[in-house]
Design an enzyme around this catalytic site. Structure first.
Site, PDB file in Angstrom:
ATOM      1  N   ASP A 327       0.818  -1.210   0.000  1.00 33.83           N
ATOM      2  CA  ASP A 327       0.000   0.000   0.000  1.00 33.83           C
ATOM      3  C   ASP A 327       0.856   1.266   0.000  1.00 33.83           C
ATOM      4  O   ASP A 327       1.966   1.279   0.537  1.00 33.83           O
ATOM      5  CB  ASP A 327      -0.892  -0.037   1.256  1.00 33.83           C
ATOM      6  CG  ASP A 327      -1.777   1.164   1.393  1.00 33.83           C
ATOM      7  OD1 ASP A 327      -2.664   1.326   0.538  1.00 33.83           O
ATOM      8  OD2 ASP A 327      -1.590   1.933   2.357  1.00 33.83           O
ATOM      9  N   GLU A 356       1.502  -0.014  -4.990  1.00 35.85           N
ATOM     10  CA  GLU A 356       0.522   1.008  -5.352  1.00 35.85           C
ATOM     11  C   GLU A 356       1.230   2.356  -5.491  1.00 35.85           C
ATOM     12  O   GLU A 356       1.700   2.922  -4.514  1.00 35.85           O
ATOM     13  CB  GLU A 356      -0.562   1.114  -4.272  1.00 35.85           C
ATOM     14  CG  GLU A 356      -1.585   2.198  -4.564  1.00 35.85           C
ATOM     15  CD  GLU A 356      -2.389   2.609  -3.340  1.00 35.85           C
ATOM     16  OE1 GLU A 356      -3.578   2.937  -3.514  1.00 35.85           O
ATOM     17  OE2 GLU A 356      -1.830   2.623  -2.222  1.00 35.85           O
TER      18      GLU A 356
END
Length: 612
Positions: A327, A356
């Protein structure tokens, strides 16, 4: 008290141990024999233990050293595990001088046979927000001592979905053609509100009890493998939750950026590569907090960096993970990200990880992929990145009017940037995820445009990712509202009027959509031309985008017609790709179609042909 007695008491106090220590935590709680990462730094937490020494008497396990930081309540102990160490229980002993003042159980285990690792182009990923997928165990909806209980009426509250709910529907996920599951974080999020999403972790070694237990997570991974599915774990390296137990007693003053005080990130992700970026702007991106409830970790602290590396390795080994999704990737310290990813790939060479980096600029995303030679000197080790540039271009292409520079053209030109990536075929492609509006909402309910978007994701280069519930047309709001777009899966709760898993109560459009997804992704499982084939695409014309995938003589032709009416497609332009093929089989209907001078394309629909 007489002077002699007082002197005796002081002498006894000086000779005796400082205190009988109590250890509240030792993390990680175990390790494995035969790991490349065989020197493990344990984080010990207990009152006033920083001045103590550590030892263990287990054969093949040695204490190499200890370190203390600012808090008197932490001791970092590095142990080495020899290759011939015998698996079993042991104790970590703390000493004050020669006296043992605390013992804490620890364990080294034998490694299990390595499960299948990674996610490749032959795979397709099913993304789940576990709290919203299925409530397999209502008894854990509200857990005593946890700050937030279940309230299904609140779109931003906890609804009760859990690991048991995913396990109960593995056969359903497999039946749709998906081979990997990516659940958003399942670790403890003991926050006061909005804790369902999982990204404000309060214990990095514990599954949230409202989701299940650590053993439940491992059992899910094992059972998923029996269905031909691997688990991709969502890892958060950039931040923790504000209720993490560290925040009540930080190991060091620099454990959290800005000394534990909320300073928001500026989100200026270009500063990492920008040769002209002011140092303060660059630090403002990486050191700022994502939100006030998510304290930003300082990975430049070597003990925190080792903790995070070991935590990732521990979960991979413990659960037999197939992959990692990381993330807010670029928000963490860049040098740390390189070391972290390298440590994972050194330990598991056949592993895959996707990061990400939410940028429309492919140069920004490519910076982080393994094999990229960066002017900054940064050496990346991530096998994959989320392909946000084509995600954004796809959504534009589905809505913008068909002109010289719009319609399909932004998507066509986005793919032309693939020369920037070391391995564009490894990117994860998607039309929607848990942080975007649903594709159906984006196209205002137009089922044809929805199918076009999914067909592109399934047939273009890369690894496709699909978001749960879209197969039964979960729509959500037109503007982003996280709690609403992450809606409950129909049939995941007792008493639901409709059931996505059985089909009961679905309307005709929902059944059509579910069957479309099932046919598309089950066909893709065996489509080697899509998995490993070359890609040749033709500049879009008159609302139609055509491309070909070819591998070892097997050819797939994809024609995406965005027009609201059927369209004739003259095939002469594509003769070099069609070759000697005279017919094609529609993979969604099984219908054979002649490849003459003109091919009739259905309105607002994809046509995917296996050429004969």
């Amino acid at each position: 008290m007489r002077p002699i007695a007082l002197l005796a008491c002081l002498l006894l106090a000086w000779l005796a141990p400082l205190h009988a220590a109590t250890l509240a935590r030792v993390e990680p709680a175990n390790w494995w024999v035969g790991m490349r990462h065989s020197e493990v730094e344990l984080m010990l937490h207990g009152r006033d233990i920083a001045a103590l020494q550590a030892r263990t008497t287990h054969p093949g396990v040695r204490v190499l050293g200890t370190a203390a930081l600012d808090s008197p309540n932490y001791l970092f102990v590095t142990v080495a595990i020899d290759e011939d160490a015998a698996p079993g229980e042991l104790a970590i002993e703390l000493l004050d001088g020669d006296a043992v003042v605390a013992r804490h159980p620890w364990r080294i285990d034998a490694r299990e046979p390595a499960p299948p690792r990674g996610f490749k182009t032959r795979d397709a990923i099913y993304l789940i927000t576990p709290d919203r997928f299925a409530n397999g165990d209502p008894s854990n909806d509200t857990v005593a001592g946890m700050r937030e209980g279940a309230n299904r009426a609140d779109p931003d509250g906890r609804h009760g979905g859990d690991l048991a709910g995913i396990r109960a529907h593995l056969d359903y996920i497999a039946s749709l053609g998906f081979t990997r599951i990516w659940p958003t974080p399942v670790l403890e999020n003991d926050q006061a509100s909005t804790s369902y999403h999982g990204y404000a972790i309060t214990d990095l070694y514990r599954v949230d009890p409202r989701m299940g237990s650590n053993e439940d997570f491992r059992a899910l991974a094992r059972e998923a493998r029996e269905h031909g599915i691997g688990i991709i774990m969502d890892v958060v390296l950039n931040h923790i939750g504000s209720e993490h137990w560290w925040m009540r007693d930080l190991p060091s003053r620099d454990w959290i950026n800005h000394g534990g005080r909320f300073v928001p990130t500026n989100h200026r992700r270009t500063t990492i590569q920008d040769p002209y970026a002011a140092p303060g702007d660059r630090a403002g991106f990486t050191d700022g907090w994502f939100v006030e409830a998510m304290p930003d970790l300082n990975q430049r602290n070597p003990h925190l960096a080792r903790y995070l590396v070991q935590n990732t390795l521990w979960w991979i080994e413990y659960a037999g993970l197939a992959g990692i999704r990381e993330d807010t990737f670029g928000y963490a310290d860049a040098d740390f990200l390189s070391r972290w990813a390298k440590a994972v790939m050194d330990e598991y060479p056949d592993f895959d990880m996707v990061g990400e980096e939410w940028s429309p600029n492919p140069a920004i995303v490519a910076h982080w992929q393994r094999g990229k030679a960066n002017a900054s000197g940064h050496v990346p080790h991530m096998t994959s990145m989320m392909d946000f540039p084509t995600h954004i271009a796809l959504r534009d292409a589905l809505l913008r009017p068909d002109t010289w520079e719009s319609g399909w053209m932004p998507l066509y030109e986005a793919l032309a940037n693939d020369f920037l990536y070391p391995d564009p075929g490894a990117l994860v492609v998607f039309a929607e995820n848990h942080d975007t509006t649903r594709l159906l909402a984006h196209v205002d309910g137009d089922l044809g445009l929805w199918k076009l978007g999914l067909a592109w994701v399934a047939t273009i280069r890369g690894v496709p990712q699909f978001y749960y519930g879209s197969e039964v047309l979960l729509r959500g709001p037109a503007e982003r509202h996280d709690g609403q777009l992450r809606a409950d899966m129909p049939g995941g709760w007792a008493g639901d009027a409709a059931n996505a898993f059985t089909g009961e109560g679905l309307d005709a459009r929902q059944r059509e959509a579910r069957e479309f997804v099932r046919r598309l992704f089950n066909w893709r499982k065996g489509a080697t031309a899509v998995h490993a084939g070359s890609l040749v695409h033709y500049a879009p014309e008159d609302g139609v985008y055509v491309y070909f995938r070819e591998h070892e003589g097997r050819k797939v032709m994809v024609a995406l017609n965005r027009n609201p009416a059927d369209a004739p497609l003259a095939l002469g332009r594509f003769a070099g790709s069609i070759g000697d093929a005279r017919t094609g089989t529609d993979v969604l209907t099984g219908r054979r179609m002649p490849l003459g001078e003109v091919l009739r394309l259905p309105a607002r629909a994809p046509l995917i042909l296996e050429l004969d």
